[in-house]
Enzyme design. Structure first.
Site, PDB file in Angstrom:
ATOM      1  N   ARG A 201       7.454  -9.624  10.271  1.00  0.00           N
ATOM      2  CA  ARG A 201       7.710  -9.547   8.833  1.00  0.00           C
ATOM      3  C   ARG A 201       6.486  -9.080   8.045  1.00  0.00           C
ATOM      4  NH1 ARG A 201       9.900 -14.602   7.711  1.00  0.00           N
ATOM      5  NH2 ARG A 201       7.898 -15.306   6.920  1.00  0.00           N
TER       6      ARG A 201
ATOM      7  N   TYR B 274      12.559   3.155 -16.371  1.00  0.00           N
ATOM      8  CA  TYR B 274      13.718   3.323 -15.469  1.00  0.00           C
ATOM      9  C   TYR B 274      14.764   2.231 -15.773  1.00  0.00           C
ATOM     10  CZ  TYR B 274      16.032   3.484 -10.855  1.00  0.00           C
ATOM     11  OH  TYR B 274      16.930   3.581  -9.834  1.00  0.00           O
TER      12      TYR B 274
ATOM     13  N   ASP C 209       4.707   2.899 -13.118  1.00  0.00           N
ATOM     14  CA  ASP C 209       5.644   3.520 -12.178  1.00  0.00           C
ATOM     15  C   ASP C 209       5.267   5.000 -12.129  1.00  0.00           C
ATOM     16  OD1 ASP C 209       7.815   4.805 -10.988  1.00  0.00           O
ATOM     17  OD2 ASP C 209       9.252   3.305 -11.698  1.00  0.00           O
TER      18      ASP C 209
ATOM     19  N   LYS D 108      11.975   9.073  -3.491  1.00  0.00           N
ATOM     20  CA  LYS D 108      12.019  10.347  -4.194  1.00  0.00           C
ATOM     21  C   LYS D 108      11.176  11.391  -3.443  1.00  0.00           C
ATOM     22  CE  LYS D 108      14.595   8.002  -6.900  1.00  0.00           C
ATOM     23  NZ  LYS D 108      14.192   7.296  -8.107  1.00  0.00           N
TER      24      LYS D 108
HETATM   25  C1  LIG Z   1      14.599   5.972  -8.504  1.00  0.00           C
HETATM   26  C2  LIG Z   1      13.548   5.301  -9.256  1.00  0.00           C
HETATM   27  C3  LIG Z   1      13.196   3.989  -8.975  1.00  0.00           C
HETATM   28  C4  LIG Z   1      13.929   3.161  -7.979  1.00  0.00           C
HETATM   29  O1  LIG Z   1      13.867   3.674  -6.679  1.00  0.00           O
HETATM   30  P1  LIG Z   1      15.020   3.285  -5.621  1.00  0.00           P
HETATM   31  O2  LIG Z   1      14.397   3.596  -4.321  1.00  0.00           O
HETATM   32  O3  LIG Z   1      16.205   4.127  -5.962  1.00  0.00           O
HETATM   33  O4  LIG Z   1      15.306   1.828  -5.792  1.00  0.00           O
HETATM   34  C5  LIG Z   1      12.155   3.424  -9.685  1.00  0.00           C
HETATM   35  N1  LIG Z   1      11.506   4.110 -10.625  1.00  0.00           N
HETATM   36  C6  LIG Z   1      11.818   5.388 -10.932  1.00  0.00           C
HETATM   37  C7  LIG Z   1      11.039   6.101 -11.971  1.00  0.00           C
HETATM   38  C8  LIG Z   1      12.856   6.022 -10.265  1.00  0.00           C
HETATM   39  O5  LIG Z   1      13.184   7.266 -10.595  1.00  0.00           O
END
Ligand SMILES: *Cc1c(COP(=O)(O)O)cnc(C)c1O
Length: 409
Positions: free
Chosen positions: A60, A113, A185, A210
């Protein structure tokens, strides 16, 4: 690989997180699966428990595959250490949970987000945390919102639906002076095009789903901290028992190797699309900080090293029939959530939720992800679909057309 750590990004992407000398000569680190890690003796087991290394005795806490990816991300972001999470959202929520407690005050950008916003409103508020949204353009003016209980300022630059920039160094100076930490973020720019720690952030989040994974085939998130934030973050985050699957982490490590070349193409194609679309009569506004007329352009130019392929525009209509004709005409842009993959996407957003600064753009917000298809194909496709929308009545009224492009309203 005995030479020093390279500093130029393309070389670092190739060199980071692998060591063929320790991998039987194989180029890539092996994929470790597992839960139990066996010790060779009682003494080895007892001494493994005593070391500073919390990872050595159970699956883990990570494997060499996971460690390789976390070290690569920490290096690329310019932070101290990184922890991987099973999704980008999970990375965001665990950041909030690690740094906040009942009675604390959280300042969070109004263009954050959507699911992060839902978590702050739906969960943090339940735990007695005061959640307050601020205008992303606030800059040093955030001073007026700081309270003695303000522990964290949460940023997303640019916002991933509407692409407003924020002055990270100015906000970080005020936050630090008031004793608060700054989390960002950083998914839009990836660790290549924005260096959060060099601009005052204490914590940087990636939705690795992404651009890092880059192929729409897995979900992952990362949280990277500076040394001070890591001491707070790691022990608390570990209590939740979040783990990421080793195959997904392996794919993320593989995605990193081509991140530089992919991003350059996303950037170039996205900017070409944005420029052409800004001149189209069916489009009332394009939101892309690399466009000179964008209100965030000066900050983007000062702080960022590049742009990704994700931006938005306002189609000057709210009529369902026109939207249906527009999306129906697009041949190369799929309709879907997420972004950062090789394929192009167009997403009808409508009107994003705002509480600190009202959303004032008439029309329909549509988010575009420029993929890796031929740029000319994408341009022809998008402009043809906009022509169809225009022929069906999407257009800027003459009074709106007279406004300077990118006017702040
Ligand atoms: C897509 C996204 C997230 C979340 O990512 P997931 O892997 O889909 O949970 C967080 N912040 C931003 C800016 C995003 O575009």
């Amino acid at each position: 690989m005995k030479s020093p750590v390279p500093s130029l990004p393309d070389t670092l992407l190739i060199r980071t997180g692998r060591d063929p000398g320790k991998q039987s000569g194989y180029v890539n680190p092996p994929l470790f699966r597992g839960s139990t890690i066996m010790a060779e003796s009682y003494e080895a087991w007892e001494s493994a428990k005593k070391t500073d290394n919390p990872y050595g005795n159970y699956g883990r806490f990570g494997s060499p595959t996971i460690r390789a990816f976390e070290e690569a991300i920490a290096q690329l972001e310019g932070g101290h250490a990184c922890q991987v999470f099973p999704s980008g959202l999970s990375a965001c929520t665990h950041t909030l949970l690690a740094f906040l407690k009942a009675g604390d005050h959280l300042l969070i950008t109004d263009n954050v987000y959507g699911p992060t916003r839902s978590f702050a409103d739906g969960q943090l508020a339940r735990f007695g945390i005061q959640v307050e949204y601020f205008d992303p353009a606030i800059g040093a003016g955030i001073h007026a919102l700081m309270r003695p209980q303000t522990r964290l300022v949460f940023l997303e630059v640019p916002g991933s639906l509407s692409f407003e920039m924020a002055d990270v160094p100015a906000i970080a100076r005020v936050a630090h002076a008031a004793g608060a930490l700054v989390a960002i973020d950083n998914s839009w720019a990836s660790p290549l095009y924005f260096k959060p720690f060099a601009h005052g952030a204490d914590i940087s989040i990636q939705a690795a789903t992404k651009y890092i994974l880059g192929h729409s085939d897995a979900l992952l998130g990362t949280v990277t901290c500076n040394e001070h934030a890591w001491e707070i973050f790691l022990p608390r985050a570990r209590l939740f028992g979040e783990t990421a699957g080793p195959e997904d982490v392996y794919l993320a490590l593989r995605g990193l190797r081509t991140l530089g070349v992919r991003l350059r193409q996303h950037w170039q194609t996205g900017l070409a699309l944005a420029q052409a679309m800004a001149a189209h009569p069916a489009v009332s506004r394009v939101m892309h900080p690399a466009l000179p007329q964008d209100p965030g352009h000066a900050v983007w130019k000062r702080d960022f090293l590049g742009a990704s392929g994700l931006f938005s525009f306002v189609l000057a209509t709210e009529k369902q029939a026109v939207l249906s004709a527009f999306f129906g005409a697009l041949k190369h842009f799929g309709i879907g959530l997420s972004w950062g993959g090789f394929e192009s996407l167009a997403l009808p957003v409508g009107r994003p939720l705002r509480t600190a600064r009202p959303w004032e753009h008439a029309g329909t917000l549509i988010r575009v992800h420029a993929g890796l298809e031929d740029a000319q194909d994408l341009l022809d496709d998008m402009l043809a679909a906009l022509d169809i929308a225009h022929a069906r009545g999407a257009g800027i009224a003459p009074s709106r057309q007279a406004e300077p492009a990118g006017a702040l309203r």
